[in-house]
Scaffold this active site. Structure first.
Site, PDB file in Angstrom:
ATOM      1  N   PHE A 207      -7.465   9.516   4.085  1.00 57.74           N
ATOM      2  CA  PHE A 207      -6.404   8.982   3.657  1.00 57.74           C
ATOM      3  C   PHE A 207      -6.309   7.220   4.443  1.00 57.74           C
ATOM      4  O   PHE A 207      -5.523   7.021   4.761  1.00 57.74           O
ATOM      5  CB  PHE A 207      -5.423  10.263   5.270  1.00 57.74           C
ATOM      6  CG  PHE A 207      -5.304  11.109   5.173  1.00 57.74           C
ATOM      7  CD1 PHE A 207      -4.095  11.534   4.308  1.00 57.74           C
ATOM      8  CD2 PHE A 207      -6.194  12.238   5.547  1.00 57.74           C
ATOM      9  CE1 PHE A 207      -4.667  12.705   4.154  1.00 57.74           C
ATOM     10  CE2 PHE A 207      -6.637  13.535   5.735  1.00 57.74           C
ATOM     11  CZ  PHE A 207      -5.640  13.787   5.081  1.00 57.74           C
TER      12      PHE A 207
ATOM     13  N   ASN B 234       0.775  11.627   1.023  1.00 60.83           N
ATOM     14  CA  ASN B 234       1.491  10.154  -0.250  1.00 60.83           C
ATOM     15  C   ASN B 234       2.445  10.167  -0.934  1.00 60.83           C
ATOM     16  O   ASN B 234       3.289   9.568  -1.533  1.00 60.83           O
ATOM     17  CB  ASN B 234      -0.133  10.347  -1.404  1.00 60.83           C
ATOM     18  CG  ASN B 234      -1.008   9.517  -0.253  1.00 60.83           C
ATOM     19  OD1 ASN B 234      -1.245   9.274  -0.118  1.00 60.83           O
ATOM     20  ND2 ASN B 234      -2.262   9.250  -1.727  1.00 60.83           N
TER      21      ASN B 234
ATOM     22  N   CYS C 144      -3.584   5.005  -5.927  1.00 60.44           N
ATOM     23  CA  CYS C 144      -3.147   6.209  -5.260  1.00 60.44           C
ATOM     24  C   CYS C 144      -1.557   6.977  -4.988  1.00 60.44           C
ATOM     25  O   CYS C 144      -1.771   7.845  -6.513  1.00 60.44           O
ATOM     26  CB  CYS C 144      -3.096   6.342  -3.846  1.00 60.44           C
ATOM     27  SG  CYS C 144      -5.368   6.022  -3.175  1.00 60.44           S
TER      28      CYS C 144
ATOM     29  N   LYS D   8      -0.679   7.779  -9.117  1.00 59.41           N
ATOM     30  CA  LYS D   8      -1.434   8.800  -9.652  1.00 59.41           C
ATOM     31  C   LYS D   8      -1.412  10.317  -9.238  1.00 59.41           C
ATOM     32  O   LYS D   8      -1.315  11.263  -9.559  1.00 59.41           O
ATOM     33  CB  LYS D   8      -3.146   8.383  -9.935  1.00 59.41           C
ATOM     34  CG  LYS D   8      -3.413   9.061  -9.009  1.00 59.41           C
ATOM     35  CD  LYS D   8      -4.875   8.250  -9.349  1.00 59.41           C
ATOM     36  CE  LYS D   8      -6.575   8.198  -8.516  1.00 59.41           C
ATOM     37  NZ  LYS D   8      -6.147   9.335  -7.559  1.00 59.41           N
TER      38      LYS D   8
ATOM     39  N   ARG E 283      -3.641  -2.624  -9.388  1.00 59.13           N
ATOM     40  CA  ARG E 283      -3.805  -1.281 -10.399  1.00 59.13           C
ATOM     41  C   ARG E 283      -1.630  -1.087 -10.489  1.00 59.13           C
ATOM     42  O   ARG E 283      -2.292  -0.956  -8.954  1.00 59.13           O
ATOM     43  CB  ARG E 283      -4.904  -0.421 -10.567  1.00 59.13           C
ATOM     44  CG  ARG E 283      -5.879  -0.213 -10.658  1.00 59.13           C
ATOM     45  CD  ARG E 283      -7.107   0.679 -10.524  1.00 59.13           C
ATOM     46  NE  ARG E 283      -6.829   0.213  -8.849  1.00 59.13           N
ATOM     47  CZ  ARG E 283      -7.670   1.485  -8.121  1.00 59.13           C
ATOM     48  NH1 ARG E 283      -7.988   2.546  -9.034  1.00 59.13           N
ATOM     49  NH2 ARG E 283      -7.561   1.464  -7.521  1.00 59.13           N
TER      50      ARG E 283
HETATM   51  C1  UDX Z   1      -1.777   4.871   0.346  1.00 56.36           C
HETATM   52  C2  UDX Z   1      -1.888   6.069   1.590  1.00 56.36           C
HETATM   53  O1  UDX Z   1      -1.247   5.406   2.055  1.00 56.36           O
HETATM   54  C3  UDX Z   1      -3.266   6.114   2.104  1.00 56.36           C
HETATM   55  O2  UDX Z   1      -3.127   7.073   3.121  1.00 56.36           O
HETATM   56  C4  UDX Z   1      -3.937   7.134   0.931  1.00 56.36           C
HETATM   57  O3  UDX Z   1      -5.320   7.042   1.396  1.00 56.36           O
HETATM   58  C5  UDX Z   1      -4.445   6.378  -0.245  1.00 56.36           C
HETATM   59  O4  UDX Z   1      -2.709   5.586  -0.860  1.00 56.36           O
HETATM   60  P1  UDX Z   1      -2.624   1.978  -0.550  1.00 56.36           P
HETATM   61  O5  UDX Z   1      -2.338   2.927  -2.158  1.00 56.36           O
HETATM   62  O6  UDX Z   1      -3.799   1.375  -0.230  1.00 56.36           O
HETATM   63  O7  UDX Z   1      -2.571   4.177   0.377  1.00 56.36           O
HETATM   64  O8  UDX Z   1      -1.966   2.004  -0.499  1.00 56.36           O
HETATM   65  P2  UDX Z   1      -0.180   1.268   1.033  1.00 56.36           P
HETATM   66  O9  UDX Z   1      -0.539   0.828   2.112  1.00 56.36           O
HETATM   67  O10 UDX Z   1       0.406   3.285   1.022  1.00 56.36           O
HETATM   68  O11 UDX Z   1       0.627   1.035   0.332  1.00 56.36           O
HETATM   69  C6  UDX Z   1       1.436   1.859  -1.316  1.00 56.36           C
HETATM   70  C7  UDX Z   1       2.271   0.921  -1.765  1.00 56.36           C
HETATM   71  O12 UDX Z   1       3.314   1.230  -0.964  1.00 56.36           O
HETATM   72  C8  UDX Z   1       2.101  -0.302  -1.824  1.00 56.36           C
HETATM   73  O13 UDX Z   1       2.346  -0.882  -2.704  1.00 56.36           O
HETATM   74  C9  UDX Z   1       3.064  -1.181  -0.713  1.00 56.36           C
HETATM   75  O14 UDX Z   1       3.863  -2.374  -1.192  1.00 56.36           O
HETATM   76  C10 UDX Z   1       4.479   0.162  -1.313  1.00 56.36           C
HETATM   77  N1  UDX Z   1       5.370   0.424   0.185  1.00 56.36           N
HETATM   78  C11 UDX Z   1       4.722   0.486   1.059  1.00 56.36           C
HETATM   79  C12 UDX Z   1       6.404   0.601   0.002  1.00 56.36           C
HETATM   80  O15 UDX Z   1       6.986  -0.189  -0.938  1.00 56.36           O
HETATM   81  N2  UDX Z   1       7.581   0.263   1.212  1.00 56.36           N
HETATM   82  C13 UDX Z   1       6.768   0.488   2.509  1.00 56.36           C
HETATM   83  O16 UDX Z   1       7.607   0.474   2.897  1.00 56.36           O
HETATM   84  C14 UDX Z   1       5.701   0.765   2.642  1.00 56.36           C
END
Ligand code: UDX
Length: 453
Positions: free
Chosen positions: A154, A228, A280, A283, A347
């Site tokens: 996670f 996710n 993540c 996809k 990405r």
């Molecule tokens: C995510 C999950 O959070 C993590 O638990 C999993 O293992 C992998 O996928 P990650 O992809 O690293 O992690 O990023 P995350 O911090 O979750 O943000 C994902 C995307 O959502 C980013 O582009 C972020 O900018 C966007 N986001 C996040 C928003 O647009 N609004 C939000 O309120 C939170």
């Protein structure tokens, strides 16, 4: 730190694999980090990850120095001596959105020939529900006695070490109860040295629940993609309401602060903006839709979430176009190309998409990211100009889009920005600026679901 006799192989040294290997190698285990990509492997051997992740290089360096982290490209040199084999290989998506499991199955197939009888095969890669059962059948067909455990990861990019050391929950799923306990014992061992690891990596301690959750195999697989998907759903929900706020002069930040104050809802992941990206969410959402459809289950709720997300960069460009009376011939700066702050990963980045949309509209587009310029380069249209500083990118701009809220971008000197620009519009694509600060500098403010000045 207790030195154990266990040897561990981690297959794949990407965000998940390299973080896992670096942590275990500094928690008393001997760990082979298996990476087939020559350049990535060479970087690791020199004590560097090939991506930017806070604190990780310190742990890689310490593991190399102690001789407990052994980078290799060889399954033969690593698996036969290992009691635990973690599969952390990539699971990209196919053009139709389904998960591409080529690496997952080829890793399992190759490992199967080398596993010692008591070794546990642990799946960390994100896979559709039902994948583990197929690998169990693959092992059974080869008459292998090895236990298979799903142990989804996670961690978030940018906070990978902190998320792993101070976890909300460790999920382990499978049929073999003793194997599940042995995997849990690995993490309990890490827990005993995590303060030391955090210090080594220069990280603060984080208070998290730290639960251990044991489930059946399919539940563990579904937990990961469901987590996710739900977070993606929250973001797309916030973005949908932001569009309504845009039409009604409500402020989405105020709305979500109050909505999120309800403990049943929670404030996290309700930040409206240019939408989610990265390796993540996009996809995992399409993979979940596709695997549900294989079982005859309609997940149109997730199709809607993906559609809302895809709409956001175009929505922002369109808002700016209305404000500026057109995009063609104008000069724009897009600051922030990584899919979120704190990572070099570009990405499926909304900032990159936004830059491409503006460029496609015949604007001259200048871009900058503190860490992601190189990773973004190949996804940017050829006529977009990459710069080494925000200042160089925003020179003479008619509008500046802050697409990713890196702290240093949100802390830009707004008076200096205004003086260097040709126009006055600041588009705050993650709603991170204080509107009054922007207007006080003589700039016009545009957010997503917030008042445009
Ligand atoms: C995510 C999950 O959070 C993590 O638990 C999993 O293992 C992998 O996928 P990650 O992809 O690293 O992690 O990023 P995350 O911090 O979750 O943000 C994902 C995307 O959502 C980013 O582009 C972020 O900018 C966007 N986001 C996040 C928003 O647009 N609004 C939000 O309120 C939170």
């Amino acid at each position: 730190m207790k030195q154990t006799t266990d040897v561990i192989t981690v297959l794949g040294a990407g965000y998940v694999g390299l973080t896992t290997a670096a942590i275990l190698a500094n928690s008393g285990y001997r760990v082979f980090a298996v990476e087939p990509n020559f350049q990535r492997l060479e970087a690791i051997k020199k004590g560097r990850s090939f991506f930017y992740e806070q604190g990780l290089d310190a742990l890689i360096g310490a593991g190399l120095k102690a001789g407990t982290l052994i980078p290799t490209d060889s399954y033969e040199a690593s698996i036969p001596s290992s009691s635990f084999v973690f599969s952390c290989v990539g699971t990209p998506d196919n053009p139709d959105g389904s998960s591409n499991l080529t690496y997952v199955f080829s890793a399992a197939e190759s490992a199967a020939a080398l596993l010692q009888p008591k070794a546990i095969y642990i799946q960390k890669s994100t896979v559709p529900v039902g994948t583990g059962s197929k690998i169990e059948r693959l092992f059974a067909d080869k008459k292998l006695p090895n236990a298979y455990v799903s142990n989804p990861e996670f961690l978030r990019e940018g906070t990978a070490l902190a998320d792993s050391l101070f976890f909300d929950r460790i999920v382990v799923g499978g049929q073999d109860k003793a194997a599940l306990e042995r995997v849990v014992s690995l993490y309990k061992q890490v827990e005993t040295c995590r303060e030391e690891l955090a210090r080594l990596a220069g990280l603060e301690r984080v208070e998290r629940a730290g639960a251990y959750i044991t489930t059946n195999l399919n539940s563990a697989e579904l937990i990961k993609v469901t987590s996710n998907a739900f977070l993606a759903l929250k973001i797309s929900f916030a973005n949908s309401i932001a569009k309504l706020a845009d039409e009604t002069e409500a402020d989405i930040n105020e709305v979500m602060d109050a909505v999120g104050a309800d403990w049943r809802i929670g404030r996290a992941f309700l930040n409206a903006g240019r939408g989610y990206g990265g390796g993540c969410f996009p996809k995992d959402v399409s993979g979940l839709i596709s695997s549900a459809s294989d079982y005859g289950v309609d997940l149109s709720i997730m199709t809607a979430a993906a559609e809302v997300n895809d709409s956001m960069p175009g929505y922002i460009a369109h808002k700016a176009q209305r404000k500026l009376g057109g995009l063609a011939g104008k000069r724009f700066a897009v600051l922030g190309l990584s899919f979120k702050a704190g990572t070099s990963d570009a990405r499926r980045s909304a900032g990159v998409r936004l830059a491409n949309i503006l460029s496609h509209s015949k604007a001259s587009v200048h871009v900058y990211d503190p860490e992601a310029n190189e990773e973004a380069r190949s996804d940017l249209r050829k006529d977009i100009v990459l710069h080494d500083s925000a200042e160089a990118a925003y020179e003479q701009a008619d509008a500046v889009f802050v697409a990713t809220a890196w702290p240093q971008l949100v802390a830009l000197d707004l008076a200096k920005l205004k003086a260097a620009m040709n126009g006055t519009l600041l588009v705050d694509c993650e709603n991170s600026f204080t509107i009054a600060d922007v207007t006080a500098a003589g700039l016009q403010y545009m957010g997503i679901g917030r008042k445009t000045t």
